[in-house]
Motif scaffolding. Structure first.
Motif, PDB file in Angstrom:
ATOM      1  N   TYR A 172      64.848  30.468  10.819  1.00 31.57           N
ATOM      2  CA  TYR A 172      63.501  30.591  10.237  1.00 31.57           C
ATOM      3  C   TYR A 172      62.582  29.542  10.841  1.00 31.57           C
ATOM      4  O   TYR A 172      62.997  28.422  11.141  1.00 31.57           O
ATOM      5  N   TRP A 173      61.295  29.902  11.004  1.00 33.88           N
ATOM      6  CA  TRP A 173      60.313  29.011  11.615  1.00 33.88           C
ATOM      7  C   TRP A 173      59.031  29.000  10.792  1.00 33.88           C
ATOM      8  O   TRP A 173      58.531  30.053  10.401  1.00 33.88           O
ATOM      9  N   GLN A 174      58.533  27.798  10.538  1.00 34.51           N
ATOM     10  CA  GLN A 174      57.293  27.633   9.791  1.00 34.51           C
ATOM     11  C   GLN A 174      56.122  27.573  10.768  1.00 34.51           C
ATOM     12  O   GLN A 174      56.122  26.761  11.695  1.00 34.51           O
ATOM     13  N   HIS A 175      55.118  28.429  10.547  1.00 33.35           N
ATOM     14  CA  HIS A 175      53.932  28.421  11.403  1.00 33.35           C
ATOM     15  C   HIS A 175      52.777  29.070  10.663  1.00 33.35           C
ATOM     16  O   HIS A 175      52.936  30.124  10.020  1.00 33.35           O
ATOM     17  N   GLN A 176      51.600  28.432  10.759  1.00 35.24           N
ATOM     18  CA  GLN A 176      50.382  28.951  10.125  1.00 35.24           C
ATOM     19  C   GLN A 176      50.610  29.288   8.648  1.00 35.24           C
ATOM     20  O   GLN A 176      50.288  30.388   8.171  1.00 35.24           O
ATOM     21  N   ASP A 177      51.211  28.330   7.924  1.00 37.88           N
ATOM     22  CA  ASP A 177      51.457  28.470   6.481  1.00 37.88           C
ATOM     23  C   ASP A 177      52.299  29.695   6.144  1.00 37.88           C
ATOM     24  O   ASP A 177      52.142  30.304   5.075  1.00 37.88           O
ATOM     25  N   ASN A 178      53.159  30.075   7.054  1.00 40.23           N
ATOM     26  CA  ASN A 178      54.024  31.233   6.814  1.00 40.23           C
ATOM     27  C   ASN A 178      55.429  30.904   7.318  1.00 40.23           C
ATOM     28  O   ASN A 178      55.621  30.031   8.162  1.00 40.23           O
ATOM     29  N   THR A 179      56.421  31.609   6.778  1.00 41.98           N
ATOM     30  CA  THR A 179      57.803  31.466   7.232  1.00 41.98           C
ATOM     31  C   THR A 179      58.205  32.743   7.943  1.00 41.98           C
ATOM     32  O   THR A 179      58.124  33.832   7.369  1.00 41.98           O
ATOM     33  N   TRP A 180      58.638  32.595   9.191  1.00 46.96           N
ATOM     34  CA  TRP A 180      59.009  33.743  10.018  1.00 46.96           C
ATOM     35  C   TRP A 180      60.520  33.773  10.163  1.00 46.96           C
ATOM     36  O   TRP A 180      61.139  32.776  10.531  1.00 46.96           O
ATOM     37  N   GLN A 181      61.125  34.916   9.862  1.00 48.40           N
ATOM     38  CA  GLN A 181      62.556  35.082  10.130  1.00 48.40           C
ATOM     39  C   GLN A 181      62.717  35.497  11.582  1.00 48.40           C
ATOM     40  O   GLN A 181      62.084  36.452  12.038  1.00 48.40           O
ATOM     41  N   VAL A 182      63.570  34.780  12.314  1.00 49.53           N
ATOM     42  CA  VAL A 182      63.785  35.064  13.725  1.00 49.53           C
ATOM     43  C   VAL A 182      65.263  35.363  13.953  1.00 49.53           C
ATOM     44  O   VAL A 182      66.119  34.503  13.742  1.00 49.53           O
ATOM     45  N   ASN A 183      65.552  36.596  14.344  1.00 53.28           N
ATOM     46  CA  ASN A 183      66.908  36.970  14.765  1.00 53.28           C
ATOM     47  C   ASN A 183      66.980  36.791  16.280  1.00 53.28           C
ATOM     48  O   ASN A 183      66.310  37.505  17.029  1.00 53.28           O
ATOM     49  N   ILE A 184      67.775  35.821  16.727  1.00 53.62           N
ATOM     50  CA  ILE A 184      67.845  35.483  18.153  1.00 53.62           C
ATOM     51  C   ILE A 184      69.140  36.009  18.755  1.00 53.62           C
ATOM     52  O   ILE A 184      70.215  35.795  18.200  1.00 53.62           O
ATOM     53  N   ALA A 207      63.631  22.461  28.476  1.00 50.65           N
ATOM     54  CA  ALA A 207      64.433  22.593  27.261  1.00 50.65           C
ATOM     55  C   ALA A 207      65.429  21.451  27.103  1.00 50.65           C
ATOM     56  O   ALA A 207      65.628  20.939  25.996  1.00 50.65           O
ATOM     57  N   TYR A 208      66.063  21.054  28.183  1.00 48.39           N
ATOM     58  CA  TYR A 208      67.076  20.000  28.083  1.00 48.39           C
ATOM     59  C   TYR A 208      66.465  18.695  27.570  1.00 48.39           C
ATOM     60  O   TYR A 208      67.108  17.935  26.856  1.00 48.39           O
ATOM     61  N   LYS A 209      65.180  18.443  27.930  1.00 48.85           N
ATOM     62  CA  LYS A 209      64.487  17.235  27.474  1.00 48.85           C
ATOM     63  C   LYS A 209      63.707  17.488  26.183  1.00 48.85           C
ATOM     64  O   LYS A 209      62.909  16.651  25.764  1.00 48.85           O
ATOM     65  N   ASN A 210      63.911  18.667  25.559  1.00 44.75           N
ATOM     66  CA  ASN A 210      63.291  19.020  24.270  1.00 44.75           C
ATOM     67  C   ASN A 210      61.778  19.195  24.360  1.00 44.75           C
ATOM     68  O   ASN A 210      61.086  19.077  23.342  1.00 44.75           O
ATOM     69  N   LYS A 211      61.253  19.505  25.525  1.00 53.67           N
ATOM     70  CA  LYS A 211      59.808  19.627  25.704  1.00 53.67           C
ATOM     71  C   LYS A 211      59.390  21.091  25.780  1.00 53.67           C
ATOM     72  O   LYS A 211      59.923  21.851  26.583  1.00 53.67           O
ATOM     73  N   GLY A 212      58.454  21.472  24.936  1.00 57.30           N
ATOM     74  CA  GLY A 212      57.889  22.818  24.974  1.00 57.30           C
ATOM     75  C   GLY A 212      58.506  23.799  24.001  1.00 57.30           C
ATOM     76  O   GLY A 212      58.125  24.972  23.988  1.00 57.30           O
ATOM     77  N   LEU A 226      58.160  28.575  20.019  1.00 59.78           N
ATOM     78  CA  LEU A 226      58.436  29.227  18.736  1.00 59.78           C
ATOM     79  C   LEU A 226      57.148  29.749  18.102  1.00 59.78           C
ATOM     80  O   LEU A 226      57.123  30.831  17.507  1.00 59.78           O
ATOM     81  N   ASP A 227      56.071  28.974  18.239  1.00 57.98           N
ATOM     82  CA  ASP A 227      54.775  29.462  17.747  1.00 57.98           C
ATOM     83  C   ASP A 227      54.386  30.752  18.466  1.00 57.98           C
ATOM     84  O   ASP A 227      53.893  31.704  17.842  1.00 57.98           O
ATOM     85  N   ALA A 228      54.623  30.793  19.789  1.00 56.22           N
ATOM     86  CA  ALA A 228      54.263  31.976  20.574  1.00 56.22           C
ATOM     87  C   ALA A 228      55.092  33.190  20.162  1.00 56.22           C
ATOM     88  O   ALA A 228      54.599  34.319  20.182  1.00 56.22           O
ATOM     89  N   VAL A 229      56.363  32.966  19.791  1.00 50.78           N
ATOM     90  CA  VAL A 229      57.205  34.061  19.298  1.00 50.78           C
ATOM     91  C   VAL A 229      56.557  34.696  18.069  1.00 50.78           C
ATOM     92  O   VAL A 229      56.465  35.919  17.943  1.00 50.78           O
ATOM     93  N   ALA A 230      56.089  33.842  17.153  1.00 46.55           N
ATOM     94  CA  ALA A 230      55.451  34.351  15.935  1.00 46.55           C
ATOM     95  C   ALA A 230      54.108  35.011  16.233  1.00 46.55           C
ATOM     96  O   ALA A 230      53.758  36.039  15.639  1.00 46.55           O
ATOM     97  N   LEU A 231      53.360  34.430  17.174  1.00 42.36           N
ATOM     98  CA  LEU A 231      52.003  34.909  17.433  1.00 42.36           C
ATOM     99  C   LEU A 231      51.946  36.184  18.263  1.00 42.36           C
ATOM    100  O   LEU A 231      51.121  37.060  18.000  1.00 42.36           O
TER     101      LEU A 231
END
Length: 691
Positions: free
Chosen positions: A68-80, A263-268, A273-278
């Motif tokens: 689950y991801w929090q974005h724009q005051d909403n909770t998005w369920q993400v099946n990856i 990704a390995y350096k945790n950047k971006g 995740l925001d883009a996935v929701a948007l």
């Protein structure tokens, strides 16, 4: 129940070693699913939970997980779903894409578009999967964001629209510029786990304004609503308007948003995740589901909501040591509930749903129901296989099937110990349930069991699984190629099948022309030219079935015929002694009697081989490809490395990766994809037939 508008079913797809699994691990960490970062090199990732995946450092089986991801005051369920990058496991990508709504395509900022990138991109095109792009490894030496974007546009024919601009590259990569909000996101801590939003550095402002203008210019051409606002006052276009227009263009597959990170350096990761929701689609964006009636003849459109009778697709079979057989399903319409009785499209029988589970990689959480658009697991369905449609018994439907390529090579296998023969049979049955690209057959000449798969690595993994998971030690023979046959001449033949046993007998009379099939086609093209009812219509399907059966063993050495055409010209029946099976026998006998006169030729599979190597090894490696009957199709320098594309017969490629590493001191890499069948040269045909 989770609203389907807030649900995202996404896949992570890319070329091998682009960083898919590392990216997925970071996504799970930043969504709060895990509290410790897993690394492929350390073998402790959540998604690669299989011992062989940990050992080899690659994804073998597509893993699925819910977070689950929090974005724009909403909770998005993400099946990856994290899919394999190695071509031998392309079926895992295929079955995953069939049930996804959107995907993240990952590209290495240094390597760019690789051969398997093209393969999975085309697979996603087939299933109309909207995508966003993540250009990973911006911290690597040779990272070049602009070059990779251009490769995506040129080689994949995609309208790649950067929504971010990386700030620096290689060791200087420190953040990204959000071209929609015109803000800079800077990762300032050593671990990269947090970032700050700031004004765009002055040195980057001109580049950011130019990139934003390009984004808005292109997007306004795709969206009339944005065009009106953009032409009225370009500076006052709202962020929400740009995001909405980009989402619409992405869902129509007219644009592909591009982001960057390491990704390995945790950047971006958080902006991704925001883009996935948007930008990626929700099941709610699918208004109707295309299906057919059980016979596959009449098209049916099902409203994709929870008030529709259930329609779900079984897309993967797993065997778990604790819960037993698991069937992974995607619900396209209606609601799947524990206790439901459903109709199986393949068997025509009813099955009962006992327990439902939410997928948590290698762990499972019991649930009472799975709603429209969601993905889950059913426990204990014995007769269900990959690709089966499960629907309401009163409203049976058939969903689109999953395409799987044919296996290319095989090994003759046997249990080392005779007492393990039964255990081997049971283990192979389970493997076939789990992996539809495997094939098991018995060689009629030798009685050997032949296990066929997509490649050496594919079969190696499966044989190792027989040993480690099922405790069956195996002896294997030399690799066997999946040769095929084809005809080169047209011949006409008259066949009579006649048998008398005192009472009722058997009689079938057919005249047919056997000829080469369509050059690009496969299977039997059967043309019925019977006139005046010489053969009753009810017997015609049996004749076609007889030729299809005969094709499986060919004319030269038992290899199947790739394609052929049969024109049924004439025939006769006996009032009492003719039966459907008699005409099937007549077709089989007629084929055997005439096939050698139709000029059969042997075909062998050819592979497209893409080799990446330092320039100094070009001569020795092209020489090796030539010795393997390879044909060099293309050579170019790209990012200080040489890329060679060649077509090579599969029979010449056994052990190629090992030889490649030896000749290049471990500095070259290669990937192979099936290209098609070509005729075996005459001087080699005899060698193949006498093996």
């Amino acid at each position: 129940m989770k609203r389907s508008a807030d649900l995202r079913n996404i896949g992570i797809m890319a070329h091998v070693d682009a960083g898919k699994t590392t990216l997925t691990e970071r996504m799970l960490y930043f969504t709060g699913f895990t509290h410790k970062l897993g690394n492929v090199d350390e073998g402790n990732t959540v998604m690669d939970s299989d011992p062989q995946e940990e050992k080899r450092g690659i994804t073998i089986s597509s893993a699925a997980i819910t977070t689950y991801w929090q974005h724009q005051d909403n909770t998005w369920q993400v099946n990856i779903i994290d899919t394999p990058g190695h071509v031998d496991f392309t079926a895992e990508v295929e079955r995953s894409l069939r049930v996804l709504d959107g995907a993240i395509a990952v590209f290495c900022a240094r390597s760019g578009v690789q051969p398997q990138s093209e393969t999975v991109w085309n697979q996603a095109n087939h299933y109309n999967i909207p995508r966003i792009v993540f250009i990973n490894k911006m911290d690597r030496q040779g990272a070049d964001f602009r070059r990779v974007v251009n490769e995506i546009r040129e080689r994949l024919n995609a309208n790649a629209l950067p929504v971010q601009l990386p700030i620096g590259a290689e060791d200087d990569f420190s953040g990204v510029i959000n071209l929609i909000t015109m803000q800079a996101l800077l990762w300032t801590t050593p671990d990269g786990k947090t970032y700050e939003t700031t004004d765009i550095p002055a040195a980057w402002m001109a580049a950011a304004q130019e990139a934003r203008s390009y984004l808005l210019d292109e997007l306004s051409l795709l969206d009339e609503s944005l065009l009106d606002k953009y032409t009225a006052d370009a500076d006052s276009v709202a962020v929400a308007d740009i995001q909405a227009a980009l989402r619409r263009a992405t869902l129509r597959m007219e644009a592909v948003p591009v982001l960057a990170g390491a990704a390995y350096k945790n950047k971006g990761i958080q902006p991704l995740l925001d883009a996935v929701a948007l930008y990626l689609p929700a099941p709610a964006d699918i208004e109707v589901v295309n299906a057919t009636d059980p016979a596959g003849e009449t098209a049916i459109q099902l409203p994709a909501n929870e008030n529709t009778p259930l329609a779900a697709l079984a897309f993967k079979i797993l065997t778990d040591d604790y819960v037993g057989k698991l069937t992974l399903v995607r619900v396209y319409a209606g609601v799947l509930r524990s206790g439901d009785t459903l109709w199986n499209s393949r068997t025509g029988r009813k099955v009962r749903i006992s327990r439902l589970m939410r997928i948590m990689s290698d762990k499972y959480e019991t649930v009472d129901e799975i709603g429209t658009g969601d993905i889950g697991a059913v426990i204990g369905l014995k007769e269900v296989k990959t690709g089966d449609t499960l629907s309401h018994p009163d409203y049976p439907v058939l969903l689109e099937q999953i395409r799987f390529p044919e296996p290319m090579i095989g090994y003759a296998i046997e249990a080392k110990s005779a007492k393990d023969n039964d255990k081997l049979g049971e283990a192979l049955a389970r493997l076939l349930d789990e992996d539809p690209t495997l094939n098991v057959a018995v060689d009629p000449a030798t009685g050997q069991t032949i296990l066929k798969g997509m490649g050496e690595l594919h079969l190696e993994v499966k044989l190792e699984k027989l040993s480690s998971q099922y405790q069956v030690e195996i002896n294997k023979g030399q690799p066997q190629i999946a040769y095929k046959e084809i005809f080169t001449q047209a011949v006409t033949h008259h066949e009579v099948y006649k048998k008398q046993n005192g009472g009722s007998g058997n009689f079938a009379d057919i005249t047919f022309e056997l000829s080469p099939g369509n050059e690009d086609g496969a299977g039997l093209e059967f043309i019925n030219e019977i006139k005046g009812g010489a053969i009753p219509k009810e017997f015609i399907p049996s004749i076609s079935k007889g030729f299809e059966t005969a094709m499986n063993t060919g004319a030269l050495a038992g290899y199947p015929v790739k394609a052929m055409r049969v024109r049924l010209l004439d025939g006769a029946v006996h009032d009492k002694d003719s039966h459907a099976q008699d005409f099937e026998h007549a077709a089989i006998m007629g084929f055997k009697n005439i096939a050698l006169q139709a000029g059969p030729r042997l075909l062998e599979p050819w592979m497209k081989v893409d080799v990446t190597l330092p320039e100094e090894y070009t001569g020795v490696l092209t020489g090796d490809l030539n010795r393997r009957r390879g044909v060099i199709k293309h050579m170019e320098m790209n990012a200080q490395v040489q890329n060679i594309t060649a077509m090579v017969p599969l029979s010449e490629l056994f052990g190629y990766i090992t030889v490649l590493r030896t000749l290049s001191s471990g500095r070259a890499s290669a990937s192979m994809t099936f290209d098609g069948y070509q005729a075996v040269p005459g001087n080699l045909t005899a060698q193949v037939l006498t093996k």
